[in-house]
Write an enzyme that holds these catalytic residues in place. Sequence first.
Site, PDB file in Angstrom:
ATOM      1  N   CYS A  22       0.842  -8.643 -11.346  1.00 37.71           N
ATOM      2  CA  CYS A  22       0.092  -7.435 -11.009  1.00 37.71           C
ATOM      3  C   CYS A  22      -1.372  -7.784 -10.724  1.00 37.71           C
ATOM      4  O   CYS A  22      -1.840  -8.888 -10.987  1.00 37.71           O
ATOM      5  CB  CYS A  22       0.207  -6.426 -12.149  1.00 37.71           C
ATOM      6  SG  CYS A  22      -0.145  -4.720 -11.660  1.00 37.71           S
ATOM      7  N   ASP A  23      -2.106  -6.797 -10.215  1.00 37.54           N
ATOM      8  CA  ASP A  23      -3.407  -7.043  -9.592  1.00 37.54           C
ATOM      9  C   ASP A  23      -4.392  -7.843 -10.436  1.00 37.54           C
ATOM     10  O   ASP A  23      -4.990  -8.808  -9.955  1.00 37.54           O
ATOM     11  CB  ASP A  23      -4.074  -5.705  -9.246  1.00 37.54           C
ATOM     12  CG  ASP A  23      -3.282  -4.888  -8.254  1.00 37.54           C
ATOM     13  OD1 ASP A  23      -2.193  -5.334  -7.854  1.00 37.54           O
ATOM     14  OD2 ASP A  23      -3.746  -3.793  -7.898  1.00 37.54           O
ATOM     15  N   LYS A  24      -4.605  -7.455 -11.688  1.00 37.90           N
ATOM     16  CA  LYS A  24      -5.689  -8.050 -12.472  1.00 37.90           C
ATOM     17  C   LYS A  24      -5.310  -9.384 -13.084  1.00 37.90           C
ATOM     18  O   LYS A  24      -6.174 -10.174 -13.456  1.00 37.90           O
ATOM     19  CB  LYS A  24      -6.157  -7.083 -13.567  1.00 37.90           C
ATOM     20  CG  LYS A  24      -6.487  -5.695 -13.069  1.00 37.90           C
ATOM     21  CD  LYS A  24      -7.413  -5.708 -11.881  1.00 37.90           C
ATOM     22  CE  LYS A  24      -7.529  -4.347 -11.239  1.00 37.90           C
ATOM     23  NZ  LYS A  24      -6.273  -3.819 -10.673  1.00 37.90           N
ATOM     24  N   GLU A  61      -9.317   3.196 -10.070  1.00 39.19           N
ATOM     25  CA  GLU A  61      -8.939   3.253  -8.661  1.00 39.19           C
ATOM     26  C   GLU A  61      -8.619   4.695  -8.289  1.00 39.19           C
ATOM     27  O   GLU A  61      -8.010   5.423  -9.064  1.00 39.19           O
ATOM     28  CB  GLU A  61      -7.717   2.371  -8.400  1.00 39.19           C
ATOM     29  CG  GLU A  61      -7.987   0.901  -8.591  1.00 39.19           C
ATOM     30  CD  GLU A  61      -6.761   0.037  -8.347  1.00 39.19           C
ATOM     31  OE1 GLU A  61      -6.941  -1.189  -8.255  1.00 39.19           O
ATOM     32  OE2 GLU A  61      -5.651   0.573  -8.258  1.00 39.19           O
ATOM     33  N   CYS A 106       6.067  -5.398 -11.582  1.00 37.64           N
ATOM     34  CA  CYS A 106       5.337  -6.538 -11.018  1.00 37.64           C
ATOM     35  C   CYS A 106       5.519  -7.802 -11.858  1.00 37.64           C
ATOM     36  O   CYS A 106       5.489  -8.915 -11.333  1.00 37.64           O
ATOM     37  CB  CYS A 106       3.850  -6.220 -10.925  1.00 37.64           C
ATOM     38  SG  CYS A 106       3.445  -4.694 -10.070  1.00 37.64           S
ATOM     39  N   ASP A 162      -1.287  -0.862 -13.016  1.00 38.63           N
ATOM     40  CA  ASP A 162      -2.125   0.093 -12.298  1.00 38.63           C
ATOM     41  C   ASP A 162      -1.308   1.281 -11.806  1.00 38.63           C
ATOM     42  O   ASP A 162      -1.730   2.432 -11.886  1.00 38.63           O
ATOM     43  CB  ASP A 162      -2.794  -0.585 -11.096  1.00 38.63           C
ATOM     44  CG  ASP A 162      -3.818  -1.619 -11.515  1.00 38.63           C
ATOM     45  OD1 ASP A 162      -4.046  -1.775 -12.724  1.00 38.63           O
ATOM     46  OD2 ASP A 162      -4.394  -2.275 -10.631  1.00 38.63           O
ATOM     47  N   CYS A 216       3.611  -4.721  -5.658  1.00 36.28           N
ATOM     48  CA  CYS A 216       3.638  -3.670  -4.643  1.00 36.28           C
ATOM     49  C   CYS A 216       3.678  -4.267  -3.236  1.00 36.28           C
ATOM     50  O   CYS A 216       2.977  -5.228  -2.933  1.00 36.28           O
ATOM     51  CB  CYS A 216       2.427  -2.769  -4.805  1.00 36.28           C
ATOM     52  SG  CYS A 216       2.404  -1.915  -6.399  1.00 36.28           S
ATOM     53  N   SER A 233      -7.354   1.503  -4.966  1.00 35.64           N
ATOM     54  CA  SER A 233      -6.151   0.695  -4.896  1.00 35.64           C
ATOM     55  C   SER A 233      -6.080   0.050  -3.520  1.00 35.64           C
ATOM     56  O   SER A 233      -6.597   0.591  -2.532  1.00 35.64           O
ATOM     57  CB  SER A 233      -4.926   1.590  -5.098  1.00 35.64           C
ATOM     58  OG  SER A 233      -3.759   0.959  -4.635  1.00 35.64           O
TER      59      SER A 233
END
Length: 564
Positions: free
Chosen positions: A126-128, A452, A53, A85, A198, A478
């Site tokens: 990435c997500d965070k 998650e 990512c 993640d 993702c 997730s």
Amino acid sequence: MKTSDSRPFSSIIVDGSDRAPNRSMLRAVGFEDEDFEKPQVAVCSAWSMVTPCNAHLDELGKMAVAGVDAAGGKAIPFGTITVSDGISMGTQGMRYSLVSREVIADSIETVVGAEGMDGLVVIGGCDKNMPASLMALARLNRPGIFVYGGTILPGIHKEKPVDIVSVFEAVGQYAGGKIDEQELKDIESCAIPGHGSCGGMYTANTMSSAIEALGMSLPDSSAQLAVSDEKRLDSEAAGAAVVKLMESNLKPRDIMTREAFENAITVVITLGGSTNAVLHLLAMAHAANVPLELDDFTEIGKRVPLLCDLKPSGKYNMSHFVRIGGLSPLLKTLLDEGLLHGDCLTVTGKTVRENVTGSTPYAPYPDGQDLVRPFNDPIKADSHLRILYGNLAKDGAVAKITGKEGLRFSGKAIVFESEEDSLQGILKGEVQAGHVVVIRNEGPVGGPGMREMLSPTGAIMGKGLGEEVALITDGRFSGGSHGFVVGHVTPEAAVGGPIGIIRNGDPITIDAEKNELNLELDEQELEARFRAWSPPEPKETRGVLAKYAKLVTSASLGAVTDDF
């Protein structure tokens, strides 16, 4: 040299004879005489080789630096951390994932605050990284902009697109005897073909879209491929844009208003976005001093339909969304339908309405596409994000119900005290049709860290139980999770929440029409169980996880650590 309006923070650091030592240090990292007269712009990248990512963000950072410098600013690049993640998923390491959101926000605030930078570009993948970047931008309230690293292309297996969620579900298929070990390896080997976040409407793409709708990234930046000329140009343009923001003194909290957050929620709903958006938007609003609460998602959701057929519940990837035109045509459509606040300012210096209906208005989606449905034929007439209350969730819980899973589920509890235990129970066949899987002690305090549950949900789907089994947890999901699943159950088990007193065989009802989550036992039995309950010992007593557990608020408040 005098303090300049365009350099309100850096001038304090470098102007005057008494700041000669400061200037001396900066000369060693490339400053020339003329640079001390320029506004300083932080370019913070979450680059690392920890995850695909973020593996390309160093190149995007260089493009942003070039954009800043060409526009008359002086860019100062630095880095922050990331946690993958997808790699830590299903392990104890995943406890650090949500914690990293706070660490990233704190680190960006710390560097920019300490070094006196006048503006900032923050690049995340990435997500965070993404909500953390916005939290830091809101706290600092200096002209700033967010750049999304972009989405990955899907892999191909047996002429069908696959991604990371395909691999998690393949684990369940293998355990159920539906595929052999070689096919599991084949899927594993092709699902992640390169750099980028993702590929479905999972958390990263959900948050990039929400941030664009919020007005904090440039138009079209959320639906771009990670490895593309468009993403490189977007990064360079962001560097130039932040210099313009400093010239006009347009700050994040001027943009991140209550109405802007309503726009972000609206877009998340139409896209079928991740439940994590609830957690992150609450945290971002808290950082911006904007009142936002769980029930706002319900109220907005009553009038906003789910329109986009995107994974995990749908069939298309983000790369398909890019191909048909991305987010801007959807924003134009939502604006025409009266579902967006068009007067909200954005980082372009223009309003949402001006961005999408200006001199070059966006064309509608091409004829024949079925990814974005028309308003008269939605996938679901109202929101897929359901905020549930009841005797199991007095402070609320969050579900992602598209309607494909059904709208109501009643079953018997099968209780697991951790994610690992639940995964083994699913893979070994202990979980059967009619069960409500209960995974507890995974909340922000109990985890600590609120992991998650992609491994259990992926295994359920892979074993073909997606329509026959429900799952509830005080952890979270997730963006790749789908099925009849409910997370963020609050109060969590570790602080005395009712999820902590459930026993095997207890009847549980999840109702996504009434928005209720209930343990079907009489009050006397519930009271007796509460009297017998005692709090568990903390799992961690030192380090970042222990500190997080002591500071973190409930998931219903965004799981933030600076609410004093």
